[in-house]
Design an enzyme around this catalytic site. Structure first.
Site, mmCIF file in Angstrom:
data_model
loop_
_atom_site.group_PDB
_atom_site.id
_atom_site.type_symbol
_atom_site.label_atom_id
_atom_site.label_comp_id
_atom_site.label_asym_id
_atom_site.label_seq_id
_atom_site.Cartn_x
_atom_site.Cartn_y
_atom_site.Cartn_z
ATOM 1 N N GLY A 139 -13.735 -47.744 23.593
ATOM 2 C CA GLY A 139 -14.737 -47.584 22.633
ATOM 3 C C GLY A 139 -15.763 -46.879 23.018
ATOM 4 O O GLY A 139 -15.659 -46.304 24.275
ATOM 5 N N ILE A 170 -9.007 -39.901 28.458
ATOM 6 C CA ILE A 170 -8.851 -41.042 29.375
ATOM 7 C C ILE A 170 -7.959 -42.201 28.877
ATOM 8 O O ILE A 170 -8.409 -42.486 27.830
ATOM 9 C CB ILE A 170 -10.210 -41.415 30.247
ATOM 10 C CG1 ILE A 170 -11.146 -42.283 29.449
ATOM 11 C CG2 ILE A 170 -10.584 -40.541 31.127
ATOM 12 C CD1 ILE A 170 -12.444 -42.846 29.896
ATOM 13 N N ASN A 171 -7.375 -42.928 29.492
ATOM 14 C CA ASN A 171 -6.798 -44.054 29.393
ATOM 15 C C ASN A 171 -8.146 -45.236 29.372
ATOM 16 O O ASN A 171 -9.182 -44.895 29.805
ATOM 17 C CB ASN A 171 -5.701 -44.383 30.169
ATOM 18 C CG ASN A 171 -5.000 -45.398 29.292
ATOM 19 O OD1 ASN A 171 -5.109 -46.349 28.533
ATOM 20 N ND2 ASN A 171 -3.613 -45.122 29.653
ATOM 21 N N LYS A 198 -1.089 -38.607 30.845
ATOM 22 C CA LYS A 198 -1.954 -39.279 30.372
ATOM 23 C C LYS A 198 -2.911 -40.042 31.633
ATOM 24 O O LYS A 198 -2.114 -40.697 32.235
ATOM 25 C CB LYS A 198 -1.797 -40.341 29.247
ATOM 26 C CG LYS A 198 -2.981 -41.361 28.950
ATOM 27 C CD LYS A 198 -2.937 -41.374 27.475
ATOM 28 C CE LYS A 198 -4.139 -42.489 27.053
ATOM 29 N NZ LYS A 198 -3.968 -43.079 26.077
ATOM 30 N N LEU A 211 1.585 -53.540 27.250
ATOM 31 C CA LEU A 211 2.707 -52.717 26.703
ATOM 32 C C LEU A 211 3.909 -53.444 25.980
ATOM 33 O O LEU A 211 4.976 -53.014 26.009
ATOM 34 C CB LEU A 211 3.541 -51.973 28.002
ATOM 35 C CG LEU A 211 2.453 -51.239 28.908
ATOM 36 C CD1 LEU A 211 3.366 -50.596 30.143
ATOM 37 C CD2 LEU A 211 1.965 -50.061 27.921
ATOM 38 N N CYS A 232 -2.193 -47.105 32.633
ATOM 39 C CA CYS A 232 -2.341 -48.397 31.782
ATOM 40 C C CYS A 232 -2.863 -49.614 32.753
ATOM 41 O O CYS A 232 -1.926 -50.144 33.772
ATOM 42 C CB CYS A 232 -0.929 -48.880 31.206
ATOM 43 S SG CYS A 232 -1.348 -50.335 30.133
HETATM 44 C C1 LIG Z 1 -5.244 -52.113 21.950
HETATM 45 C C2 LIG Z 1 -5.154 -50.670 22.757
HETATM 46 C C3 LIG Z 1 -3.643 -50.419 23.025
HETATM 47 C C4 LIG Z 1 -3.474 -49.300 23.763
HETATM 48 N N1 LIG Z 1 -2.299 -49.085 24.158
HETATM 49 C C5 LIG Z 1 -1.928 -47.858 24.906
HETATM 50 C C6 LIG Z 1 -0.508 -47.610 25.210
HETATM 51 O O1 LIG Z 1 0.289 -48.417 24.611
HETATM 52 N N2 LIG Z 1 -0.451 -46.390 25.901
HETATM 53 C C7 LIG Z 1 -1.382 -45.595 26.399
HETATM 54 O O2 LIG Z 1 -1.187 -44.725 27.008
HETATM 55 N N3 LIG Z 1 -2.605 -45.982 25.965
HETATM 56 C C8 LIG Z 1 -3.039 -47.023 25.434
HETATM 57 N N4 LIG Z 1 -4.161 -47.261 24.887
HETATM 58 C C9 LIG Z 1 -5.354 -46.450 25.278
HETATM 59 C C10 LIG Z 1 -5.766 -45.492 24.280
HETATM 60 O O3 LIG Z 1 -4.552 -44.778 23.744
HETATM 61 C C11 LIG Z 1 -7.043 -44.697 24.668
HETATM 62 O O4 LIG Z 1 -6.435 -43.964 25.844
HETATM 63 C C12 LIG Z 1 -8.085 -45.480 25.298
HETATM 64 O O5 LIG Z 1 -8.235 -46.876 24.357
HETATM 65 C C13 LIG Z 1 -9.427 -44.762 24.791
HETATM 66 O O6 LIG Z 1 -9.792 -44.210 23.688
HETATM 67 P P1 LIG Z 1 -10.703 -44.957 22.498
HETATM 68 O O7 LIG Z 1 -11.883 -45.394 23.372
HETATM 69 O O8 LIG Z 1 -10.810 -44.078 21.459
HETATM 70 O O9 LIG Z 1 -9.945 -46.046 22.056
HETATM 71 C C14 LIG Z 1 -4.448 -48.490 24.182
HETATM 72 C C15 LIG Z 1 -5.665 -48.739 23.743
HETATM 73 C C16 LIG Z 1 -6.121 -50.134 22.924
HETATM 74 C C17 LIG Z 1 -7.431 -50.260 22.421
#
Ligand SMILES: Cc1cc2nc3c(=O)[nH]c(=O)nc-3n(C[C@H](O)[C@H](O)[C@H](O)COP(=O)(O)O)c2cc1C
Length: 312
Positions: free
Chosen positions: A223, A197-198, A171, A80, A136
């Site tokens: 991913g 999802i996160n 979230k 964060l 998170c």
């Molecule tokens: C480098 C990185 C930083 C992230 N930072 C946050 C964040 O600050 N707050 C949050 O709610 N989710 C955060 N996430 C989660 C993403 O918003 C998302 O929920 C998660 O990566 C799943 O989606 P994706 O597979 O398309 O990346 C982060 C993800 C990554 C990869």
């Protein structure tokens, strides 16, 4: 780039009182504060953007290494890192407002009081929409723990609701035993939408060359490798809530996006996909528009309903 007309078909979606022009949103933490991506796409073509998580005070985040590529995804342990709400309001918010785009401010904290304070400051600064990060996995205190326990979740969302009358997306993460109970609690406490999802709690290890010991990184997995987890999570909670679901987890292509609509998402977010393809969001909007025109769908709801029709 950014010259195609995306307004011919109605791609709009309603999230609480906020009407987004299309359902493609960039995910928190993967799109900075948006201005970093201006050279790659026309921000106004996106449905909305979500800022990285903002806390009351600035945070340096975790020590390096904080990112590790693994098969089909990556593990991050950013912790964060952010500029804190006051610098966000001074330096980042004006750019979002100038760009005339819809956005959610993703907020996080170590206590209910911290979430409440940040939400109150957002309200004072006329921010319309928040996404509460309650999931998170890359921090030790707060956040993920708040999204696991029904009572704490309820208390936290209600506390934010007391000071923030705007649009509230909550979230959630998949690191919970009963996703449907958590989702229902979020709705009861006043959420306008669920984002899910996160990242998924994960660990990578690298054995040392002589096989004596190892290095490791623990954090959140994102991913394509988490897409099946995300689809299942959304499918599970959809039956239990009536508020919109903003689905995410491994969306890299147009077909991935449709799969999320099929299991219950009303809008989607793209995260890790943006790292390999910075204009992915804009491309998905164009592809969605072309597909709907070619198949004569008048609006998004019609397309989504047809996707949800199961085979007999
Ligand atoms: C480098 C990185 C930083 C992230 N930072 C946050 C964040 O600050 N707050 C949050 O709610 N989710 C955060 N996430 C989660 C993403 O918003 C998302 O929920 C998660 O990566 C799943 O989606 P994706 O597979 O398309 O990346 C982060 C993800 C990554 C990869």
């Amino acid at each position: 780039m950014g010259v195609e007309n995306t307004n011919i078909t109605d791609l709009s979606v309603q999230i609480g009182s906020l009407k987004l022009k299309n359902p493609v949103i960039t995910a928190s933490g993967t799109f900075g504060y948006a201005n970093e991506y201006e050279e790659f796409l026309s921000l106004k073509n996106l449905g909305a953007i979500v800022t990285k998580a903002i806390t009351l005070n600035p945070r340096k985040g975790n020590p390096q290494p904080r990112i590790k590529e693994v098969s089909g995804g990556l593990i991050n342990s950013i912790g964060l890192e952010n500029v804190g709400i006051y610098e966000f309001i001074d330096k980042k918010l004006p750019l979002l407002i100038q760009n005339n785009i819809d956005f959610f401010v993703n907020i996080a904290g170590e206590s209910i009081e911290e979430y409440k304070k940040v939400a109150a400051i957002c309200r004072q600064n006329n921010i319309r929409a928040l996404e509460l990060n309650l999931s998170c996995p890359s921090v030790n205190k707060g956040c993920l723990e708040f999204g696991k326990d029904e009572k704490t979740l309820y208390d936290l969302i209600s506390a934010v609701r007391d000071v923030f009358p705007g649009i509230l997306a909550v979230k959630l993460g998949s690191n919970v035993s009963f996703p449907e109970k958590i989702a229902v609690t979020a709705q009861k406490a006043g959420a306008d939408a669920i984002s899910a999802i996160n990242t998924v709690k994960a660990m990578n290890i690298s054995l040392k060359k002589n096989y004596k010991g190892f290095n490791f990184i623990k954090g959140g997995l994102s991913g394509p490798c988490i897409k099946p987890v995300a689809l299942n999570f959304i499918f599970e909670i959809k039956k239990h809530v009536t508020i919109p679901i903003i689905g995410m987890g491994g969306i890299m292509t147009f077909t991935d996006m449709l799969e999320f609509f099929a299991v219950g998402a009303d809008a989607i977010q793209i995260g890790t996909g943006t790292f390999t393809d910075p204009d992915l969001g804009e491309r998905l909007v164009f592809e969605l528009n072309s597909f709907m025109q070619a198949n004569k769908y008048k609006n998004l709801e019609e397309l989504i309903n047809s996707l949800r029709t199961e085979d007999e």
